[in-house]
Motif scaffolding. Structure first.
Motif, short mmCIF file in Angstrom:
data_model
loop_
_atom_site.label_atom_id
_atom_site.label_comp_id
_atom_site.label_asym_id
_atom_site.label_seq_id
_atom_site.Cartn_x
_atom_site.Cartn_y
_atom_site.Cartn_z
N ASP A 28 0.83 -1.22 0.00
CA ASP A 28 0.00 0.00 0.00
C ASP A 28 0.86 1.26 0.00
N PHE A 29 1.95 1.20 0.75
CA PHE A 29 2.81 2.38 0.84
C PHE A 29 3.48 2.68 -0.50
N VAL A 30 4.02 1.67 -1.13
CA VAL A 30 4.69 1.88 -2.42
C VAL A 30 3.69 2.35 -3.47
N GLU A 31 2.48 1.83 -3.43
CA GLU A 31 1.44 2.28 -4.37
C GLU A 31 1.09 3.75 -4.13
N ARG A 32 1.11 4.19 -2.87
CA ARG A 32 0.87 5.61 -2.57
C ARG A 32 1.96 6.48 -3.21
N ILE A 33 3.21 6.02 -3.10
CA ILE A 33 4.31 6.77 -3.72
C ILE A 33 4.13 6.81 -5.23
N GLU A 34 3.80 5.65 -5.79
CA GLU A 34 3.64 5.54 -7.24
C GLU A 34 2.54 6.48 -7.75
N ASN A 35 1.49 6.62 -6.99
CA ASN A 35 0.37 7.49 -7.40
C ASN A 35 0.74 8.98 -7.36
N GLN A 36 1.78 9.32 -6.58
CA GLN A 36 2.18 10.73 -6.46
C GLN A 36 3.18 11.15 -7.54
N LEU A 37 3.83 10.18 -8.19
CA LEU A 37 4.95 10.49 -9.07
C LEU A 37 4.66 10.08 -10.51
N ASP A 38 5.39 10.69 -11.42
CA ASP A 38 5.25 10.35 -12.83
C ASP A 38 5.91 9.00 -13.11
N GLU A 39 5.50 8.37 -14.18
CA GLU A 39 6.10 7.10 -14.58
C GLU A 39 7.58 7.29 -14.87
N GLY A 40 8.39 6.38 -14.33
CA GLY A 40 9.83 6.45 -14.54
C GLY A 40 10.56 7.32 -13.56
N ALA A 41 9.87 7.88 -12.57
CA ALA A 41 10.50 8.75 -11.59
C ALA A 41 11.57 7.97 -10.79
N PHE A 80 11.19 -1.85 -5.07
CA PHE A 80 11.27 -2.42 -6.42
C PHE A 80 10.24 -3.53 -6.62
N VAL A 81 10.08 -4.37 -5.60
CA VAL A 81 9.17 -5.51 -5.70
C VAL A 81 7.72 -5.07 -5.90
N HIS A 82 7.33 -3.99 -5.22
CA HIS A 82 5.92 -3.59 -5.22
C HIS A 82 5.58 -2.52 -6.26
N SER A 83 6.55 -1.98 -6.96
CA SER A 83 6.25 -0.91 -7.92
C SER A 83 6.40 -1.41 -9.35
N ASP A 84 5.64 -0.77 -10.25
CA ASP A 84 5.70 -1.12 -11.67
C ASP A 84 6.35 -0.03 -12.52
N THR A 85 6.34 1.20 -12.03
CA THR A 85 6.74 2.32 -12.89
C THR A 85 7.90 3.14 -12.34
N LEU A 86 8.33 2.88 -11.10
CA LEU A 86 9.37 3.71 -10.48
C LEU A 86 10.75 3.07 -10.59
N ARG A 87 11.77 3.91 -10.46
CA ARG A 87 13.16 3.44 -10.49
C ARG A 87 13.81 3.72 -9.14
N TRP A 88 14.65 2.77 -8.69
CA TRP A 88 15.16 2.81 -7.32
C TRP A 88 16.69 2.76 -7.32
N SER A 89 17.29 3.39 -6.33
CA SER A 89 18.76 3.51 -6.32
C SER A 89 19.46 2.28 -5.77
N TYR A 90 18.77 1.47 -4.97
CA TYR A 90 19.44 0.32 -4.33
C TYR A 90 19.68 -0.81 -5.32
N GLY A 91 20.80 -1.50 -5.10
CA GLY A 91 21.09 -2.69 -5.88
C GLY A 91 22.29 -2.56 -6.80
N SER A 92 22.99 -1.42 -6.74
CA SER A 92 24.20 -1.29 -7.55
C SER A 92 25.30 -2.15 -6.93
N ILE A 93 26.04 -2.87 -7.77
CA ILE A 93 27.03 -3.83 -7.30
C ILE A 93 28.20 -3.11 -6.63
N LYS A 94 28.55 -3.55 -5.43
CA LYS A 94 29.69 -2.92 -4.76
C LYS A 94 30.97 -3.14 -5.58
N GLY A 95 31.80 -2.12 -5.58
CA GLY A 95 33.01 -2.16 -6.38
C GLY A 95 32.89 -1.47 -7.71
#
Length: 431
Positions: A305-318, A346-361
């Protein structure tokens, strides 16, 4: 991925084919005329894509053990080459599966910081202990104190504490251990030959997996990339259980041949063995507490529910920047935030982009870390310039005073207020 042991039986089956049959993977001009070879090659394809690198590696090991056994018994190089062919095919399919990653490395350079496998000593740390093959995970309230005493007092107790074979597996392990010393002659029956071969496989796998064994030597002299040699215990367990099954199968054959009280005896054998298997499964399974499904459901729903609230506030691809900075992969937990908790968005959103997950190094990870170390004003200003739409925070990573400071600082810098998930784990502030 280590629960994906579906193809361990196929590994042993190919070994038995090579050991017992004369038409499987024989390197001659009729190789592709024998249909069984296509089946064997298909099995090697399945094995190569099973259980990440560990199960294919262990399978190649037992293929080579089979090749050596066949070569020494027959004195014919061609017979030994059959196990080598099976090994080469597994390696070929493994190489195909990792080829995209290798191409990426060639283009972008190697990254030794991503996963630390630099020391051979990790093969010692995560090696197998024979004692733990006979040590249950828990004693069901009967002998727990002995298990706890061993685990507290012994050295190098880690995931190898789950290597227990179970009662049927222990019986099979003992049978195969004793069979190494059984008298051999040219008149051995089918069961005797099979148990003899399985005993060779069993002792070879024990020597590979045990602490200070062949696996540790491989890590020292060749490559430390594989470290969890305890994980060969699943192969040992299968071979041990197979030994007991073969013995029971032979017992049923003997009863049928003697024709004495055949019906009664067979039902007794089936009943006793069936009950023994059921008891062994129960006795070998750890008694974990029943998961709190209601709690899990509430947390999942709150996150969604929380991620969907964020998604509803932002443009696609934000783009959304995530705090805290957390290395990926294999960094460990921070307070109550576990590894990969930051993937919730990331798991709960369809249109947003997230900063976490870049490979260390990699450069992206360094950028992530540098941004996280900025003061709140510079961080918000810089992220806005880069096109980010807001900051997402996992509250579980912070102590109360740390989070209070972060919340006040970011709200002041962004000129707005955080919204939070229903359970208070997640926070978001929009720029």
């Amino acid at each position: 991925v280590l629960t994906e042991c579906y193809f361990v039986p196929l590994s042993i089956l190919i070994c038995l084919w090579i050991y017992e049959r004369d038409d499987v993977l024989v390197p001659d001009r009729n190789f592709f005329k024998r249909k069984i070879n296509y089946v064997a090659l298909f099995f090697t394809f399945l094995i190569a894509n099973n259980g990440i690198a560990y199960y294919p590696f262990f399978t190649c090991f037992i293929f080579l053990v089979t090749a050596i056994s066949k070569l020494l018994k027959t004195g014919k190089i061609r017979q030994g080459l059959r196990g080598v062919i099976a090994t080469v095919m597994v390696c070929f399919f493994v190489v195909l599966s990792i080829l995209p990653g290798k191409i990426y490395t060639l283009i972008n350079g190697s990254n030794s910081a991503a996963i630390d496998r630099s020391g051979f000593e990790q093969a010692e740390l995560y090696g197998m202990k024979i004692a733990q093959l006979f040590m249950p995970v828990n004693g069901h309230g009967i002998y727990d104190k002995y298990i706890d005493y061993y685990n507290d007092a012994a050295f190098l107790v880690n995931e190898n504490s789950t290597a227990y074979l179970g009662i049927i597996g222990m019986i099979g392990f003992i049978i195969l251990g004793l069979w190494l010393f059984a008298r051999r002659d040219g008149k051995d029956g089918k069961l005797s030959k099979r148990l003899g071969y399985l005993s060779e496989l069993n002792i070879a796998m024990v020597l590979l997996g045990t602490i200070g064994g062949i696996g540790a030597m491989f890590a020292f002299f060749i490559s430390p990339m594989l470290r969890g040699y305890n994980r060969i215990s699943i192969f040992i367990e299968y071979v041990a259980i197979l030994a007991v099954a073969l013995c029971m199968d032979r017992l049923v054959e003997v009863i049928n041949e003697k024709k004495m009280l055949k019906g009664v005896l067979i039902y007794i054998v089936y009943g006793v063995f069936g009950l023994a298997c059921i008891f062994s499964i129960w006795e070998g399974c750890p008694e974990f507490a029943t998961p709190s499904y209601d709690t899990i459901r509430k947390e999942y729903t709150s996150d969604k529910d929380f991620v969907e609230r964020i998604e509803n506030q932002l443009d696609e691809g934000a783009m959304i920047y995530q705090l805290p900075y957390h290395e990926y992969p294999e960094f460990g937990s921070v307070n109550d935030m576990w590894d990969y908790h930051l993937y919730v968005g990331f798991v709960h959103s369809d249109t947003l982009r997230w900063s976490y997950g870049s490979i260390k190094g990699r450069e992206e990870d360094k950028w992530n870390k540098n941004v996280s170390e900025m003061n709140y004003g510079d961080m918000v200003r810089y992220l806005k310039e880069q096109g980010f739409a807001g900051i997402y925070v996992d509250r579980r990573a912070y102590l109360d005073d740390e989070f209070a400071e972060l919340k006040t600082g970011l709200e002041g810098a962004a000129g707005g207020s955080f919204i939070s998930s229903d359970n208070g784990n997640l926070y978001f502030i929009k720029f």
